[in-house]
Design an enzyme around this catalytic site. Sequence first.
Site, PDB file in Angstrom:
ATOM      1  N   ASN A  38       0.860  -1.190   0.000  1.00 18.03           N
ATOM      2  CA  ASN A  38       0.000   0.000   0.000  1.00 18.03           C
ATOM      3  C   ASN A  38       0.900   1.245   0.000  1.00 18.03           C
ATOM      4  O   ASN A  38       1.700   1.439   0.924  1.00 18.03           O
ATOM      5  CB  ASN A  38      -0.900  -0.025   1.250  1.00 18.03           C
ATOM      6  CG  ASN A  38      -1.828   1.173   1.299  1.00 18.03           C
ATOM      7  OD1 ASN A  38      -1.407   2.311   1.060  1.00 18.03           O
ATOM      8  ND2 ASN A  38      -3.082   0.947   1.628  1.00 18.03           N
ATOM      9  N   HIS A  45       0.993   6.406   1.605  1.00 17.30           N
ATOM     10  CA  HIS A  45       1.757   7.416   2.332  1.00 17.30           C
ATOM     11  C   HIS A  45       2.835   8.080   1.495  1.00 17.30           C
ATOM     12  O   HIS A  45       3.389   9.103   1.899  1.00 17.30           O
ATOM     13  CB  HIS A  45       2.297   6.852   3.642  1.00 17.30           C
ATOM     14  CG  HIS A  45       1.200   6.584   4.617  1.00 17.30           C
ATOM     15  ND1 HIS A  45       0.039   7.344   4.637  1.00 17.30           N
ATOM     16  CD2 HIS A  45       1.034   5.652   5.578  1.00 17.30           C
ATOM     17  CE1 HIS A  45      -0.754   6.880   5.574  1.00 17.30           C
ATOM     18  NE2 HIS A  45      -0.186   5.853   6.152  1.00 17.30           N
ATOM     19  N   HIS A  94      -5.706   3.629  -1.561  1.00 20.59           N
ATOM     20  CA  HIS A  94      -7.049   3.942  -1.059  1.00 20.59           C
ATOM     21  C   HIS A  94      -7.439   5.300  -1.630  1.00 20.59           C
ATOM     22  O   HIS A  94      -6.774   6.300  -1.351  1.00 20.59           O
ATOM     23  CB  HIS A  94      -6.994   3.979   0.478  1.00 20.59           C
ATOM     24  CG  HIS A  94      -8.325   4.181   1.134  1.00 20.59           C
ATOM     25  ND1 HIS A  94      -8.490   4.038   2.495  1.00 20.59           N
ATOM     26  CD2 HIS A  94      -9.543   4.491   0.653  1.00 20.59           C
ATOM     27  CE1 HIS A  94      -9.765   4.264   2.806  1.00 20.59           C
ATOM     28  NE2 HIS A  94     -10.418   4.558   1.702  1.00 20.59           N
ATOM     29  N   ARG A 110      -9.700   8.014  -1.111  1.00 21.26           N
ATOM     30  CA  ARG A 110     -10.651   8.468  -0.094  1.00 21.26           C
ATOM     31  C   ARG A 110     -11.555   9.550  -0.674  1.00 21.26           C
ATOM     32  O   ARG A 110     -11.155  10.315  -1.562  1.00 21.26           O
ATOM     33  CB  ARG A 110      -9.904   9.034   1.121  1.00 21.26           C
ATOM     34  CG  ARG A 110      -9.015   8.027   1.826  1.00 21.26           C
ATOM     35  CD  ARG A 110      -8.507   8.603   3.134  1.00 21.26           C
ATOM     36  NE  ARG A 110      -9.589   8.681   4.093  1.00 21.26           N
ATOM     37  CZ  ARG A 110      -9.776   7.802   5.078  1.00 21.26           C
ATOM     38  NH1 ARG A 110      -8.934   6.806   5.276  1.00 21.26           N
ATOM     39  NH2 ARG A 110     -10.789   7.919   5.886  1.00 21.26           N
ATOM     40  N   ARG A 125      -7.447  12.843   0.558  1.00 24.46           N
ATOM     41  CA  ARG A 125      -6.402  13.263   1.489  1.00 24.46           C
ATOM     42  C   ARG A 125      -5.006  12.894   0.971  1.00 24.46           C
ATOM     43  O   ARG A 125      -4.059  13.627   1.162  1.00 24.46           O
ATOM     44  CB  ARG A 125      -6.659  12.536   2.807  1.00 24.46           C
ATOM     45  CG  ARG A 125      -5.711  12.849   3.889  1.00 24.46           C
ATOM     46  CD  ARG A 125      -5.884  11.864   5.018  1.00 24.46           C
ATOM     47  NE  ARG A 125      -7.247  11.858   5.520  1.00 24.46           N
ATOM     48  CZ  ARG A 125      -7.716  10.946   6.369  1.00 24.46           C
ATOM     49  NH1 ARG A 125      -6.941   9.976   6.798  1.00 24.46           N
ATOM     50  NH2 ARG A 125      -8.954  10.983   6.782  1.00 24.46           N
ATOM     51  N   GLU A 129      -8.744   0.456  -2.632  1.00 24.45           N
ATOM     52  CA  GLU A 129      -9.689   0.471  -1.505  1.00 24.45           C
ATOM     53  C   GLU A 129     -10.611   1.663  -1.682  1.00 24.45           C
ATOM     54  O   GLU A 129     -10.153   2.778  -1.973  1.00 24.45           O
ATOM     55  CB  GLU A 129      -8.928   0.624  -0.181  1.00 24.45           C
ATOM     56  CG  GLU A 129      -7.986  -0.515   0.100  1.00 24.45           C
ATOM     57  CD  GLU A 129      -7.071  -0.217   1.277  1.00 24.45           C
ATOM     58  OE1 GLU A 129      -7.155   0.887   1.859  1.00 24.45           O
ATOM     59  OE2 GLU A 129      -6.271  -1.089   1.608  1.00 24.45           O
ATOM     60  N   THR A 187      -8.504   3.690   8.301  1.00 20.63           N
ATOM     61  CA  THR A 187      -9.695   2.841   8.381  1.00 20.63           C
ATOM     62  C   THR A 187      -9.764   2.263   9.796  1.00 20.63           C
ATOM     63  O   THR A 187      -8.779   1.722  10.297  1.00 20.63           O
ATOM     64  CB  THR A 187      -9.584   1.702   7.338  1.00 20.63           C
ATOM     65  OG1 THR A 187      -9.196   2.274   6.097  1.00 20.63           O
ATOM     66  CG2 THR A 187     -10.890   0.976   7.174  1.00 20.63           C
ATOM     67  N   GLU A 231     -10.850  -9.393   2.913  1.00 22.95           N
ATOM     68  CA  GLU A 231      -9.598  -9.043   3.583  1.00 22.95           C
ATOM     69  C   GLU A 231      -9.914  -8.950   5.065  1.00 22.95           C
ATOM     70  O   GLU A 231     -10.729  -8.119   5.484  1.00 22.95           O
ATOM     71  CB  GLU A 231      -9.063  -7.699   3.061  1.00 22.95           C
ATOM     72  CG  GLU A 231      -7.768  -7.309   3.780  1.00 22.95           C
ATOM     73  CD  GLU A 231      -7.222  -5.951   3.332  1.00 22.95           C
ATOM     74  OE1 GLU A 231      -7.465  -5.541   2.184  1.00 22.95           O
ATOM     75  OE2 GLU A 231      -6.570  -5.303   4.165  1.00 22.95           O
ATOM     76  N   HIS A 278      -3.820  -4.534   7.687  1.00 23.68           N
ATOM     77  CA  HIS A 278      -4.016  -3.369   8.561  1.00 23.68           C
ATOM     78  C   HIS A 278      -3.147  -3.491   9.793  1.00 23.68           C
ATOM     79  O   HIS A 278      -3.266  -4.441  10.548  1.00 23.68           O
ATOM     80  CB  HIS A 278      -5.472  -3.132   8.975  1.00 23.68           C
ATOM     81  CG  HIS A 278      -5.726  -1.661   9.194  1.00 23.68           C
ATOM     82  ND1 HIS A 278      -5.473  -1.041  10.378  1.00 23.68           N
ATOM     83  CD2 HIS A 278      -6.121  -0.704   8.344  1.00 23.68           C
ATOM     84  CE1 HIS A 278      -5.735   0.255  10.243  1.00 23.68           C
ATOM     85  NE2 HIS A 278      -6.124   0.486   9.014  1.00 23.68           N
TER      86      HIS A 278
HETATM   87  N1  PXP Z   1      -6.105  -2.884   4.464  1.00 29.59           N
HETATM   88  C1  PXP Z   1      -7.015  -1.891   4.494  1.00 29.59           C
HETATM   89  C2  PXP Z   1      -8.430  -2.194   4.186  1.00 29.59           C
HETATM   90  C3  PXP Z   1      -6.620  -0.565   4.778  1.00 29.59           C
HETATM   91  O1  PXP Z   1      -7.542   0.423   4.799  1.00 29.59           O
HETATM   92  C4  PXP Z   1      -5.257  -0.305   5.024  1.00 29.59           C
HETATM   93  C5  PXP Z   1      -4.802   1.093   5.290  1.00 29.59           C
HETATM   94  O2  PXP Z   1      -5.052   1.888   4.184  1.00 29.59           O
HETATM   95  C6  PXP Z   1      -4.349  -1.380   4.968  1.00 29.59           C
HETATM   96  C7  PXP Z   1      -4.803  -2.662   4.714  1.00 29.59           C
HETATM   97  C8  PXP Z   1      -2.879  -1.195   5.200  1.00 29.59           C
HETATM   98  O3  PXP Z   1      -2.697  -0.889   6.534  1.00 29.59           O
HETATM   99  P1  PXP Z   1      -1.289  -0.363   7.037  1.00 29.59           P
HETATM  100  O4  PXP Z   1      -1.019   0.931   6.349  1.00 29.59           O
HETATM  101  O5  PXP Z   1      -1.486  -0.230   8.515  1.00 29.59           O
HETATM  102  O6  PXP Z   1      -0.284  -1.431   6.654  1.00 29.59           O
END
Ligand code: PXP
Length: 235
Positions: free
Chosen positions: A6, A9, A42, A44, A48, A69, A100, A150, A189
């Site tokens: 992901n 960031h 993601h 949003r 953001r 996402e 999330t 997931e 997550h």
């Molecule tokens: N899965 C989902 C559904 C999420 O919303 C996120 C965060 O965007 C992640 C996984 C990844 O989480 P993390 O950034 O804490 O690894």
Amino acid sequence: MRLSVNIDHVATVRQARRAREPEPVTAAALAELAGADGITVHLRGDRRHMQDRDLRLLRDVVSTRLNVEMAATDEMMSIASQLKPDQVTLVPEEPGEVTTTGGLDVAANHDAISAAVGRLQEAGIVASLFVDPDPEQVSAAGPTGATAVEINTGPYADAPVARQAAEIVKIQQAARQARADGLEVLGGHGLTYVNVGPVAAIPEIVELNIGHSIIARAVLVGLERAVREMMALVR
Ligand code: PXP
């Protein structure tokens, strides 16, 4: 076990200055070069971090699997139908949340979630649901037509050490239940270099989705080189 990285960031850093760099699409290419099996972002409602342009660029450049996402809103389902990512993971979205905060309430929102899943599938997109490791939510997933879930590993990641084993058992049971229902099982997550081991060992889980910890480490392991390169220029 597959890893989808992901890269939200990377966009968070860019948006902090409304600048041109760093480009998430470049980060996606580097993650793929390093062997990532997929790229996750993601989009949003408040934009953001990721912007619509990022998704268009990523759709062109990502050669593994692009997982987006999204909340199950009309706006997002139209964007998905046009963009055609390989997969959409439906997530709940609360205004003002930092990240999330939990899985979808699939049981209470069957009709809306089924309608969103139907729109995604008409566009040829795999639909996955982000769910807590809760038997009621897992059993509500299959009847929406989604083919994957997931499992939210956030409660495990946030638990004090003494509770982690119990949280892992919940994830194992949820994974087994979802697999028995014929769903593909993913997890994510809050996973880090320290806590990922027990989740990666769950045989029913075929893919982990990890963002924050990888980007956080990249900032640190990359900083020394970045400083040296700037020193060479300024000296
Ligand atoms: N899965 C989902 C559904 C999420 O919303 C996120 C965060 O965007 C992640 C996984 C990844 O989480 P993390 O950034 O804490 O690894």
